[in-house]
Design a protein around this motif. Structure first.
Motif, short mmCIF file in Angstrom:
data_model
loop_
_atom_site.label_atom_id
_atom_site.label_comp_id
_atom_site.label_asym_id
_atom_site.label_seq_id
_atom_site.Cartn_x
_atom_site.Cartn_y
_atom_site.Cartn_z
N GLY A 40 0.78 -1.19 0.11
CA GLY A 40 0.12 -0.21 0.03
C GLY A 40 0.73 1.20 -0.11
N VAL A 41 1.56 1.33 0.90
CA VAL A 41 2.35 2.59 1.12
C VAL A 41 3.35 2.80 -0.11
N PRO A 42 4.31 1.86 -0.14
CA PRO A 42 5.28 2.04 -1.41
C PRO A 42 4.65 2.30 -2.82
N LEU A 43 3.33 1.79 -2.90
CA LEU A 43 2.48 2.03 -4.07
C LEU A 43 2.15 3.68 -4.09
N LEU A 44 1.65 4.10 -3.25
CA LEU A 44 1.43 5.29 -3.19
C LEU A 44 2.75 6.46 -3.38
N ASP A 45 3.66 6.13 -2.65
CA ASP A 45 4.89 6.78 -2.84
C ASP A 45 5.39 6.91 -3.95
N ALA A 46 5.36 5.73 -4.55
CA ALA A 46 5.96 5.31 -6.29
C ALA A 46 5.16 6.12 -7.03
N ALA A 47 3.78 6.39 -6.75
CA ALA A 47 3.12 6.79 -7.75
C ALA A 47 3.05 8.48 -7.64
N VAL A 48 3.43 9.06 -6.28
CA VAL A 48 3.70 10.28 -6.34
C VAL A 48 5.03 10.90 -6.83
N ALA A 64 15.26 10.38 -5.04
CA ALA A 64 15.71 9.39 -3.72
C ALA A 64 14.14 8.52 -3.60
N GLN A 65 12.90 8.92 -3.42
CA GLN A 65 11.98 8.46 -3.11
C GLN A 65 11.42 7.32 -4.12
N ALA A 66 11.77 7.82 -5.48
CA ALA A 66 11.44 6.99 -6.58
C ALA A 66 12.32 5.77 -6.44
N GLN A 67 13.81 5.87 -6.08
CA GLN A 67 14.35 4.67 -6.15
C GLN A 67 14.14 3.65 -5.08
N ARG A 68 14.00 4.26 -3.72
CA ARG A 68 13.73 3.51 -2.61
C ARG A 68 12.32 2.66 -2.91
N CYS A 69 11.57 3.37 -3.40
CA CYS A 69 10.07 2.65 -4.09
C CYS A 69 10.44 1.52 -4.94
N LYS A 119 10.62 -0.75 -18.65
CA LYS A 119 10.97 0.39 -18.76
C LYS A 119 11.82 0.94 -17.59
N LEU A 120 11.60 0.24 -16.51
CA LEU A 120 12.39 0.45 -15.16
C LEU A 120 13.78 -0.24 -14.98
N ILE A 121 13.95 -1.38 -15.62
CA ILE A 121 15.14 -2.08 -15.34
C ILE A 121 16.23 -1.29 -15.84
N GLY A 122 17.21 -1.26 -15.10
CA GLY A 122 18.69 -0.53 -15.44
C GLY A 122 18.56 0.85 -14.91
N VAL A 123 17.55 1.53 -14.59
CA VAL A 123 17.32 3.00 -14.51
C VAL A 123 17.72 3.15 -12.88
N SER A 124 18.63 4.14 -13.00
CA SER A 124 18.95 4.87 -11.38
C SER A 124 18.26 5.95 -11.53
N PHE A 125 17.39 6.05 -10.54
CA PHE A 125 16.69 7.39 -10.55
C PHE A 125 17.48 8.37 -9.78
N LEU A 140 7.19 4.56 -13.78
CA LEU A 140 6.88 4.08 -12.61
C LEU A 140 5.38 4.53 -11.73
N CYS A 141 5.02 5.54 -11.99
CA CYS A 141 3.51 6.11 -11.75
C CYS A 141 2.49 5.05 -12.48
N ALA A 142 2.63 4.83 -13.73
CA ALA A 142 1.97 3.94 -14.42
C ALA A 142 1.79 2.62 -13.84
N LEU A 143 3.09 2.02 -13.47
CA LEU A 143 3.26 0.67 -12.83
C LEU A 143 2.46 0.84 -11.65
N ALA A 144 2.53 1.72 -10.60
CA ALA A 144 1.93 1.78 -9.41
C ALA A 144 0.39 1.89 -9.51
N VAL A 145 -0.30 2.59 -10.41
CA VAL A 145 -1.57 2.57 -10.77
C VAL A 145 -2.17 1.44 -11.09
N LYS A 146 -1.46 0.52 -12.16
CA LYS A 146 -1.81 -0.74 -12.72
C LYS A 146 -1.68 -1.82 -11.55
#
Length: 168
Positions: A40-48, A64-69, A119-125, A140-146
Motif C-alpha cells: 500500500g504505502v510503497p505504491l502510493l509513494d511510487a505513484a507520487v 531518492a523516493q522513487a529509487q527506494r520505492c 522500462k524501469l530495469i537498469g534505471v537509476s533514479f 513508475l507512476c503507471a506501474l503503481a496505478v496498474k
C-alpha cells in the motif's frame, strides 16, 4: 484382488497429490494476500514520486523516493507475477475454477505490468539524466496505478475464487 488393491493405491495416491497441490496453492494465495497488503504505502509513494519526476525530473528528494520505492517493489513484483503465472493460474485452469476469459485478462494485465517493469530495469533514479528519469518516473507512476488496480481486482475476484476452489 490385486487389481482392486492397485486401483485403491492409485486413487489414494491421486488424493494425496491433490491435497499437496491444494496445500501449496493455499500457501501461495495466503502469501499473495500478505504481499498485496504490504504494498500500500510503497505504491502510493511510487505513484507520487513517479508523477512528480515526470514533470520535474531534477528534484533530488523525489529521485531518492522513487529509487527506494522501486527497490522495494521490484523483488515483490517479480515473485508475485512468477507465483501467479507459473503456479496459481495453471492450477486454477486445471481445476476449472476460472474461466479462460478471466485467466486471459489476468495474463494480459501481467504482460502490461512486465512492459512497464521493462522500462524501469537498469534505471537509476538518483544518477541518470533528467530525460531518462522523467520517462522512468512516468513508467513508475503507471506501474503503481496498474498494480493498485490489479491488487483491487485480485482481492475482490481472484483470491475469493481461489479460496472457494480450495475449500469446495
Amino acid at each position: 484382488m490385486k487389481t482392486d488393491m492397485s486401483v485403491a493405491r492409485k486413487s489414494s495416491s491421486i488424493r494425496a497429490g491433490k491435497r499437496a497441490g491444494n496445500r501449496k496453492i493455499r500457501n501461495i494465495t495466503e502469501e499473495l494476500s500478505r504481499q498485496e497488503y504490504s504494498l500500500g504505502v510503497p505504491l502510493l509513494d511510487a505513484a507520487v514520486a513517479g508523477v512528480f519526476l515526470g514533470f520535474k525530473p531534477a528534484d533530488r528528494a523525489m529521485r531518492a523516493q522513487a529509487q527506494r520505492c522501486w527497490e522495494t517493489l521490484k523483488p515483490q513484483l517479480n515473485q508475485h507475477l512468477l507465483s501467479e503465472d507459473e503456479t496459481v493460474l495453471p492450477w486454477a485452469k486445471g481445476a476449472g475454477g476460472l474461466s479462460p476469459e478471466v485467466i486471459n485478462r489476468i495474463k494480459q494485465s501481467h504482460r502490461e505490468m512486465r512492459s512497464l517493469i521493462g522500462k524501469l530495469i537498469g534505471v537509476s533514479f538518483e544518477e541518470d539524466p533528467d530525460k531518462v528519469v522523467s520517462a522512468a518516473g512516468k513508467a513508475l507512476c503507471a506501474l503503481a496505478v496498474k498494480l493498485d488496480d490489479l491488487i483491487d481486482s485480485e482481492e475482490m475476484r481472484l483470491l475469493p475464487a481461489l479460496r472457494k476452489m480450495l475449500f469446495a
